[in-house]
Scaffold this active site. Structure first.
Site, mmCIF file in Angstrom:
data_model
loop_
_atom_site.group_PDB
_atom_site.id
_atom_site.type_symbol
_atom_site.label_atom_id
_atom_site.label_comp_id
_atom_site.label_asym_id
_atom_site.label_seq_id
_atom_site.Cartn_x
_atom_site.Cartn_y
_atom_site.Cartn_z
ATOM 1 N N TYR A 64 8.495 0.958 -7.272
ATOM 2 C CA TYR A 64 7.740 -0.301 -7.354
ATOM 3 C C TYR A 64 7.431 -0.652 -8.809
ATOM 4 C CZ TYR A 64 7.111 0.065 -2.290
ATOM 5 O OH TYR A 64 7.324 0.156 -0.932
ATOM 6 N N GLU A 70 0.871 -1.171 0.000
ATOM 7 C CA GLU A 70 0.000 0.000 0.000
ATOM 8 C C GLU A 70 0.909 1.222 0.000
ATOM 9 O OE1 GLU A 70 -3.552 -0.654 1.067
ATOM 10 O OE2 GLU A 70 -3.678 1.251 -0.007
HETATM 11 C C1 LIG Z 1 11.505 3.959 -2.454
HETATM 12 C C2 LIG Z 1 12.958 3.693 -2.031
HETATM 13 C C3 LIG Z 1 12.978 2.596 -0.981
HETATM 14 C C4 LIG Z 1 13.755 3.228 -3.266
HETATM 15 O O1 LIG Z 1 15.027 2.763 -2.843
HETATM 16 P P1 LIG Z 1 16.328 2.940 -3.757
HETATM 17 O O2 LIG Z 1 17.396 2.058 -3.210
HETATM 18 O O3 LIG Z 1 16.679 4.378 -3.885
HETATM 19 O O4 LIG Z 1 15.809 2.395 -5.153
HETATM 20 P P2 LIG Z 1 16.679 1.746 -6.354
HETATM 21 O O5 LIG Z 1 18.015 2.426 -6.444
HETATM 22 O O6 LIG Z 1 16.691 0.266 -6.180
HETATM 23 O O7 LIG Z 1 15.770 2.171 -7.602
HETATM 24 C C5 LIG Z 1 15.369 1.254 -8.608
HETATM 25 C C6 LIG Z 1 14.579 2.010 -9.657
HETATM 26 O O8 LIG Z 1 13.383 2.579 -9.057
HETATM 27 C C7 LIG Z 1 13.080 3.837 -9.696
HETATM 28 N N1 LIG Z 1 13.299 4.935 -8.747
HETATM 29 C C8 LIG Z 1 13.878 4.850 -7.515
HETATM 30 N N2 LIG Z 1 13.908 6.075 -6.925
HETATM 31 C C9 LIG Z 1 13.343 6.938 -7.809
HETATM 32 C C10 LIG Z 1 13.122 8.349 -7.792
HETATM 33 N N3 LIG Z 1 13.499 9.116 -6.754
HETATM 34 N N4 LIG Z 1 12.532 8.917 -8.877
HETATM 35 C C11 LIG Z 1 12.151 8.161 -9.947
HETATM 36 N N5 LIG Z 1 12.375 6.816 -10.033
HETATM 37 C C12 LIG Z 1 12.951 6.216 -8.970
HETATM 38 C C13 LIG Z 1 14.087 3.976 -10.837
HETATM 39 O O9 LIG Z 1 13.538 3.337 -11.984
HETATM 40 C C14 LIG Z 1 15.280 3.181 -10.276
HETATM 41 O O10 LIG Z 1 16.155 2.712 -11.276
HETATM 42 P P3 LIG Z 1 17.286 3.729 -11.862
HETATM 43 O O11 LIG Z 1 17.949 4.395 -10.690
HETATM 44 O O12 LIG Z 1 18.187 2.810 -12.641
HETATM 45 O O13 LIG Z 1 16.548 4.730 -12.726
HETATM 46 C C15 LIG Z 1 13.635 4.979 -1.496
HETATM 47 O O14 LIG Z 1 13.395 6.030 -2.405
HETATM 48 C C16 LIG Z 1 13.132 5.420 -0.125
HETATM 49 O O15 LIG Z 1 13.634 4.982 0.908
HETATM 50 N N6 LIG Z 1 12.129 6.307 -0.111
HETATM 51 C C17 LIG Z 1 11.604 6.840 1.153
HETATM 52 C C18 LIG Z 1 10.815 5.779 1.876
HETATM 53 C C19 LIG Z 1 9.562 5.342 1.141
HETATM 54 O O16 LIG Z 1 8.819 6.146 0.586
HETATM 55 N N7 LIG Z 1 9.341 4.028 1.159
HETATM 56 C C20 LIG Z 1 8.182 3.417 0.527
HETATM 57 C C21 LIG Z 1 7.060 3.351 1.506
HETATM 58 S S1 LIG Z 1 5.634 2.583 0.745
#
Ligand SMILES: CC(C)(COP(=O)(O)OP(=O)(O)OC[C@H]1O[C@@H](n2cnc3c(N)ncnc32)[C@H](O)[C@@H]1OP(=O)(O)O)[C@@H](O)C(=O)NCCC(=O)NCCS
Length: 139
Positions: free
Chosen positions: A112, A100
Site C-alpha cells: 500500500y 484497514e
Molecule cells: C499485498 C498483495 C496483494 C500485493 O500484491 P502483489 O501483486 O504481489 O503486489 P505488486 O507486485 O503490485 O507490488 C507492488 C509493490 O508493493 C511492494 N511489495 C509488494 N509485495 C511486497 C513484499 N512481499 N515485501 C515488500 N514489499 C512488497 C513493493 O514495493 C512492490 O514493488 P516491487 O516489486 O517493484 O518492489 C499480495 O502480497 C497478497 O496477496 N498478500 C496476501 C493477502 C493480503 O495480505 N492482502 C491485503 C489484505 S489488507
C-alpha cells in the site's frame, strides 16, 4: 486481463480467500456481494485462471474502501495487485481510497505504501490482540 467478477468465479475466489482466512467463504458470499450496487469485485485472469482479485466498496461515487485484495502467492511481486488498483482508479472517478490492515501484515503495508497510501490512524486491538492501521490515499 482484468474484468468484473461473475458468480462462476466463486470457487476460484474462495480458494484464494481461504488461503488467507479459513472463514473466508463464510464471511464473504460472492452472490450477496455482487447484488450490492456499492460493491465491486475485479479479478485478474490469465488462461482461465484467476491469479488475484480485489473487493472494494465505493461510497458517494468518489470514495473507495478496499475490503480485500489477494494475489496468488506464486504470482506475487508481478504488479498484479498494482494493476488491479490502477484499473479501479482509471475506471472510476475516485478521490479517496481507504483500507484497514493488520499491523503485522508488513507485506501488505509495503504494498500500500508503494501506491502512496499513508497510515493515518492506529486502531488499537482492532483485530483481537492486534492493532489495525487505517491507511488512506488521496487521489
Ligand atoms: C499485498 C498483495 C496483494 C500485493 O500484491 P502483489 O501483486 O504481489 O503486489 P505488486 O507486485 O503490485 O507490488 C507492488 C509493490 O508493493 C511492494 N511489495 C509488494 N509485495 C511486497 C513484499 N512481499 N515485501 C515488500 N514489499 C512488497 C513493493 O514495493 C512492490 O514493488 P516491487 O516489486 O517493484 O518492489 C499480495 O502480497 C497478497 O496477496 N498478500 C496476501 C493477502 C493480503 O495480505 N492482502 C491485503 C489484505 S489488507
Amino acid at each position: 486481463m482484468i474484468r468484473e467478477a461473475i458468480i462462476a468465479d466463486k470457487q476460484q475466489i474462495n480458494n484464494l480467500g481461504l488461503k488467507l482466512n479459513s472463514n473466508y467463504d463464510k464471511l464473504f458470499k460472492l452472490e450477496d456481494i455482487l447484488k450490492e450496487d456499492y460493491a465491486k469485485i475485479l479479478v485478474y485472469e490469465k488462461e482461465n485462471k484467476i491469479l488475484g482479485f480485489i473487493h472494494v466498496n465505493i461510497f458517494l461515487d468518489d470514495s473507495m474502501d478496499i475490503m480485500n485484495i489477494i494475489v496468488d502467492r506464486k504470482y506475487q511481486r508481478q504488479k498484479i495487485g498494482t494493476k488491479l488498483i490502477e484499473y479501479l482508479l482509471t475506471s472510476n472517478d475516485i478521490k479517496k481510497m481507504t483500507l484497514e490492515v493488520r499491523a503485522s501484515n508488513n507485506k501488505a503495508i509495503s504494498f500500500y505504501k508503494s501506491l502512496g497510501f499513508k497510515i493515518v490512524h492506529v486502531r488499537e486491538k482492532y483485530y483481537g490482540n492486534e492493532d489495525g492501521y487505517l491507511m488512506v490515499k488521496e487521489v
